[in-house]
Motif scaffolding. Structure first.
Motif, short mmCIF file in Angstrom:
data_model
loop_
_atom_site.label_atom_id
_atom_site.label_comp_id
_atom_site.label_asym_id
_atom_site.label_seq_id
_atom_site.Cartn_x
_atom_site.Cartn_y
_atom_site.Cartn_z
N THR A 13 -85.17 109.61 -112.74
CA THR A 13 -84.70 108.47 -111.94
C THR A 13 -83.66 108.96 -110.94
OG1 THR A 13 -82.95 107.94 -113.53
CG2 THR A 13 -85.09 106.84 -113.82
N LEU A 14 -83.27 108.07 -110.05
CA LEU A 14 -82.29 108.40 -109.02
C LEU A 14 -81.33 107.22 -108.88
CD1 LEU A 14 -81.47 110.42 -106.76
CD2 LEU A 14 -83.04 109.20 -105.26
N GLY A 26 -81.22 94.00 -99.12
CA GLY A 26 -80.29 94.22 -100.20
C GLY A 26 -80.13 95.64 -100.65
N SER A 27 -79.31 95.76 -101.64
CA SER A 27 -79.02 97.08 -102.19
C SER A 27 -79.79 97.31 -103.48
CB SER A 27 -77.53 97.21 -102.44
OG SER A 27 -77.09 96.18 -103.30
N SER A 28 -80.75 96.42 -103.81
CA SER A 28 -81.58 96.67 -104.99
C SER A 28 -82.58 97.77 -104.65
CB SER A 28 -82.28 95.40 -105.45
OG SER A 28 -83.10 94.89 -104.42
N ALA A 29 -82.37 98.91 -105.21
CA ALA A 29 -83.15 100.09 -104.86
C ALA A 29 -84.53 100.07 -105.51
CB ALA A 29 -82.40 101.33 -105.30
N PRO A 30 -85.54 100.58 -104.80
CA PRO A 30 -86.87 100.68 -105.38
C PRO A 30 -86.91 101.78 -106.43
CG PRO A 30 -86.83 101.72 -103.23
CD PRO A 30 -85.48 101.09 -103.43
N THR A 31 -87.90 101.73 -107.27
CA THR A 31 -88.10 102.74 -108.31
C THR A 31 -88.93 103.88 -107.77
OG1 THR A 31 -88.07 100.98 -109.96
CG2 THR A 31 -88.97 103.09 -110.64
N ALA A 38 -94.90 114.06 -108.93
CA ALA A 38 -95.01 113.07 -107.85
C ALA A 38 -94.00 113.41 -106.77
CB ALA A 38 -94.76 111.67 -108.39
N LEU A 39 -94.33 113.08 -105.54
CA LEU A 39 -93.47 113.36 -104.40
C LEU A 39 -93.20 112.07 -103.64
CD1 LEU A 39 -92.02 115.48 -102.59
CD2 LEU A 39 -94.17 115.66 -101.32
N ASP A 40 -91.94 111.71 -103.50
CA ASP A 40 -91.51 110.54 -102.73
C ASP A 40 -90.62 111.01 -101.59
OD1 ASP A 40 -92.78 108.94 -104.62
OD2 ASP A 40 -90.93 108.42 -105.66
N ARG A 41 -90.48 110.15 -100.57
CA ARG A 41 -89.62 110.47 -99.43
C ARG A 41 -88.76 109.25 -99.09
NH1 ARG A 41 -92.95 111.33 -94.50
NH2 ARG A 41 -92.51 109.17 -94.04
N ILE A 42 -87.48 109.49 -98.91
CA ILE A 42 -86.57 108.44 -98.43
C ILE A 42 -86.22 108.78 -96.99
CG2 ILE A 42 -84.28 107.41 -98.64
CD1 ILE A 42 -84.42 107.99 -101.64
N ASP A 43 -86.53 107.86 -96.08
CA ASP A 43 -86.11 107.99 -94.68
C ASP A 43 -84.92 107.08 -94.47
OD1 ASP A 43 -88.16 109.79 -93.65
OD2 ASP A 43 -89.53 108.15 -94.11
N VAL A 55 -85.77 103.45 -96.35
CA VAL A 55 -87.05 103.01 -96.90
C VAL A 55 -87.59 104.14 -97.77
CG1 VAL A 55 -87.63 101.42 -95.04
CG2 VAL A 55 -88.33 103.79 -94.88
N LEU A 56 -88.37 103.78 -98.77
CA LEU A 56 -88.97 104.74 -99.68
C LEU A 56 -90.47 104.77 -99.49
CD1 LEU A 56 -88.80 106.64 -102.17
CD2 LEU A 56 -89.04 104.59 -103.58
N SER A 57 -91.02 105.95 -99.25
CA SER A 57 -92.46 106.17 -99.23
C SER A 57 -92.80 106.85 -100.54
CB SER A 57 -92.87 107.06 -98.06
OG SER A 57 -92.50 106.46 -96.84
N LYS A 58 -93.66 106.21 -101.33
CA LYS A 58 -93.93 106.68 -102.68
C LYS A 58 -95.23 107.46 -102.79
CE LYS A 58 -92.87 104.00 -106.09
NZ LYS A 58 -92.70 102.90 -107.03
N ASN A 59 -95.23 108.39 -103.70
CA ASN A 59 -96.42 109.14 -104.11
C ASN A 59 -97.17 109.75 -102.93
OD1 ASN A 59 -98.07 110.20 -106.08
ND2 ASN A 59 -99.41 108.43 -106.12
N LEU A 60 -96.45 110.55 -102.15
CA LEU A 60 -97.06 111.22 -101.01
C LEU A 60 -98.03 112.29 -101.50
CD1 LEU A 60 -93.80 111.71 -98.95
CD2 LEU A 60 -95.51 109.93 -98.66
#
Length: 64
Positions: A13-14, A26-31, A38-43, A55-60
């Motif tokens: 987790t992060l 809001g500040s409710s962060a995605p999982t 798995a590879l995710d990216r936060i821009d 924003v979170l791009s999941k499962n690249l």
């Protein structure tokens, strides 16, 4: 961009500070993706010293 890659076990987790703001107002962060490797990216864009829009791009999927 920040890339987050799960290790061979997965399930990591992060935690985000209170200056990170995600879509939907809001500040409710995605999982993050939790599968092994798995590879995710936060821009993100820094608006001020106390506001970071992201924003979170999941499962690249790697192309190479």
């Amino acid at each position: 961009s920040i890339f987050i890659k799960q290790d061979s076990t997965g399930g990591r987790t992060l935690a985000y500070g209170n200056k990170w703001f995600f879509p939907d107002g809001g500040s409710s962060a995605p999982t993050l993706s939790t599968a092994a490797r798995a590879l995710d990216r936060i821009d993100y864009v820094v608006e001020t010293t106390s506001i970071i829009h992201c924003v979170l791009s999941k499962n690249l999927q790697a192309t190479s």
